[in-house]
Motif scaffolding. Structure first.
Motif, mmCIF file in Angstrom:
data_model
loop_
_atom_site.group_PDB
_atom_site.id
_atom_site.type_symbol
_atom_site.label_atom_id
_atom_site.label_comp_id
_atom_site.label_asym_id
_atom_site.label_seq_id
_atom_site.Cartn_x
_atom_site.Cartn_y
_atom_site.Cartn_z
ATOM 1 N N ILE A 42 0.836 -1.205 0.000
ATOM 2 C CA ILE A 42 0.000 0.000 0.000
ATOM 3 C C ILE A 42 0.872 1.257 0.000
ATOM 4 O O ILE A 42 0.513 2.285 -0.580
ATOM 5 C CB ILE A 42 -0.929 0.026 1.231
ATOM 6 N N GLU A 43 2.008 1.178 0.641
ATOM 7 C CA GLU A 43 2.899 2.331 0.749
ATOM 8 C C GLU A 43 3.965 2.343 -0.344
ATOM 9 O O GLU A 43 4.842 3.214 -0.355
ATOM 10 C CB GLU A 43 3.563 2.337 2.124
ATOM 11 N N THR A 44 3.876 1.400 -1.278
ATOM 12 C CA THR A 44 4.810 1.348 -2.399
ATOM 13 C C THR A 44 4.180 2.076 -3.576
ATOM 14 O O THR A 44 3.233 1.593 -4.194
ATOM 15 C CB THR A 44 5.110 -0.112 -2.784
ATOM 16 N N ILE A 53 -0.049 7.525 -11.331
ATOM 17 C CA ILE A 53 0.552 7.215 -10.039
ATOM 18 C C ILE A 53 0.163 5.786 -9.687
ATOM 19 O O ILE A 53 -1.021 5.439 -9.671
ATOM 20 C CB ILE A 53 0.069 8.167 -8.932
ATOM 21 N N LEU A 54 1.160 4.959 -9.429
ATOM 22 C CA LEU A 54 0.949 3.535 -9.183
ATOM 23 C C LEU A 54 1.081 3.220 -7.703
ATOM 24 O O LEU A 54 2.028 3.666 -7.050
ATOM 25 C CB LEU A 54 1.970 2.711 -9.967
ATOM 26 N N MET A 55 0.148 2.439 -7.198
ATOM 27 C CA MET A 55 0.222 1.907 -5.844
ATOM 28 C C MET A 55 0.327 0.388 -5.932
ATOM 29 O O MET A 55 -0.441 -0.253 -6.642
ATOM 30 C CB MET A 55 -1.036 2.263 -5.044
ATOM 31 N N GLY A 119 4.610 14.511 -5.286
ATOM 32 C CA GLY A 119 5.042 13.231 -5.805
ATOM 33 C C GLY A 119 4.097 12.090 -5.489
ATOM 34 O O GLY A 119 2.964 12.282 -5.031
ATOM 35 N N ALA A 120 4.584 10.877 -5.742
ATOM 36 C CA ALA A 120 3.730 9.694 -5.639
ATOM 37 C C ALA A 120 3.347 9.355 -4.202
ATOM 38 O O ALA A 120 2.233 8.862 -3.956
ATOM 39 C CB ALA A 120 4.440 8.496 -6.275
ATOM 40 N N GLY A 121 4.248 9.603 -3.250
ATOM 41 C CA GLY A 121 4.003 9.179 -1.872
ATOM 42 C C GLY A 121 2.682 9.647 -1.293
ATOM 43 O O GLY A 121 1.847 8.825 -0.880
ATOM 44 N N PRO A 122 2.431 10.963 -1.235
ATOM 45 C CA PRO A 122 1.194 11.453 -0.637
ATOM 46 C C PRO A 122 0.037 11.584 -1.620
ATOM 47 O O PRO A 122 -1.058 12.006 -1.226
ATOM 48 C CB PRO A 122 1.601 12.835 -0.112
ATOM 49 N N PHE A 123 0.244 11.216 -2.891
ATOM 50 C CA PHE A 123 -0.775 11.479 -3.900
ATOM 51 C C PHE A 123 -2.118 10.858 -3.569
ATOM 52 O O PHE A 123 -3.163 11.523 -3.636
ATOM 53 C CB PHE A 123 -0.306 10.977 -5.273
ATOM 54 N N PHE A 124 -2.144 9.577 -3.243
ATOM 55 C CA PHE A 124 -3.426 8.896 -3.058
ATOM 56 C C PHE A 124 -4.196 9.457 -1.871
ATOM 57 O O PHE A 124 -5.425 9.607 -1.933
ATOM 58 C CB PHE A 124 -3.222 7.384 -2.919
ATOM 59 N N ALA A 125 -3.491 9.797 -0.802
ATOM 60 C CA ALA A 125 -4.175 10.372 0.361
ATOM 61 C C ALA A 125 -4.794 11.719 0.005
ATOM 62 O O ALA A 125 -5.942 12.009 0.382
ATOM 63 C CB ALA A 125 -3.199 10.520 1.524
#
Length: 241
Positions: A42-44, A53-55, A119-125
């Motif tokens: 989930i955090e990758t 953006i890929l999770m 960037g990708a890290g916080p994108f989904f949140a």
């Protein structure tokens, strides 16, 4: 506000699925795959070559791609309804989930630029929170005047994105979620960010024949007539999720 409609094909679109058919179901559930070094899928996260953006596990056997507009109510409902179930599948390492921010309204441009800003890290949140509070910030569109629109007609797309972000309160929104005002302004002003959205729109309309959002693609094949989690989950299971 026409300057924000980056491609002629990316205008106000009807909500719905596309015309491709998903491939034959495998009906075989894959065994869970552990994340490396004791991590969590989930955090990758990562940015894909196509601007999404890929999770999750990049090598997952089931690859889910969603084209979603941050202004789209159906996309917001999918975000809420899929929150637990989709992440549970991603956590197994058998499903990867890529989200590409599509444009159906001018307001999508500043929203997408800011959601992607750190960037990708916080994108989904951030994207999930934009969906959850969509009615609040989109409701501020009522403050846009004819004078605003007339002044925007002479601006660049980035300048209009900045002006719209102010009208919608989106700079304050992301500041509360870890993106400084200076960083937000820089993202809104960066032409490369707009070029990424152009690329996503071009691929969506030309390669996938997108006619609305959300549209889902499983292992390269568009899933027709599916816009909800309750309808998508069985398709993922058929594919082996």
């Amino acid at each position: 506000m026409n300057k924000l409609m980056i491609l002629g094909a990316v205008s106000l679109l009807a909500l719905g699925g596309c015309d491709r058919n998903v491939g034959a179901p495998t009906n075989t559930t894959e065994a869970p795959v552990s994340a490396p070094a004791g991590g969590n899928w989930i955090e990758t996260t990562s940015i894909t070559p196509d601007g999404g953006i890929l999770m999750g596990n990049p090598a997952a056997s089931v690859k889910l791609l969603e084209f979603a507009a941050l202004t789209c109510p159906h996309c917001a409902k999918f975000s809420a309804d899929s929150a637990e179930g989709l992440k549970a599948l991603v956590a197994k390492g058998t499903v990867s989930y890529e989200l590409r921010t599509f444009l159906i309204h001018p307001q999508d441009v500043p929203a997408a630029l800011l959601a992607r800003c750190n960037g990708a890290g916080p994108f989904f949140a951030i994207a999930d929170q934009m969906f959850a509070e969509q009615s609040d910030w989109m409701g501020k569109s009522s403050t846009i005047t004819q004078a605003d629109q007339a002044s925007w007609a002479t601006m660049t797309p980035n300048q209009v994105a900045g002006a719209l972000a102010d009208k919608l309160g989106l700079v304050d929104f992301v500041q509360q979620r870890g993106i400084s005002v200076d960083k937000a302004r820089a993202c809104l002003a960066d032409p490369e960010g707009v070029r990424v959205l152009e690329k996503i729109a071009k691929v969506a309309t030309e390669d996938y024949k997108i006619t609305g959002t959300p549209t889902f693609v499983i292992n390269g094949q568009t899933v027709p007539n599916v816009t909800t989690w309750s309808d998508l989950e069985p398709e993922l299971k058929k594919a082996g999720a």
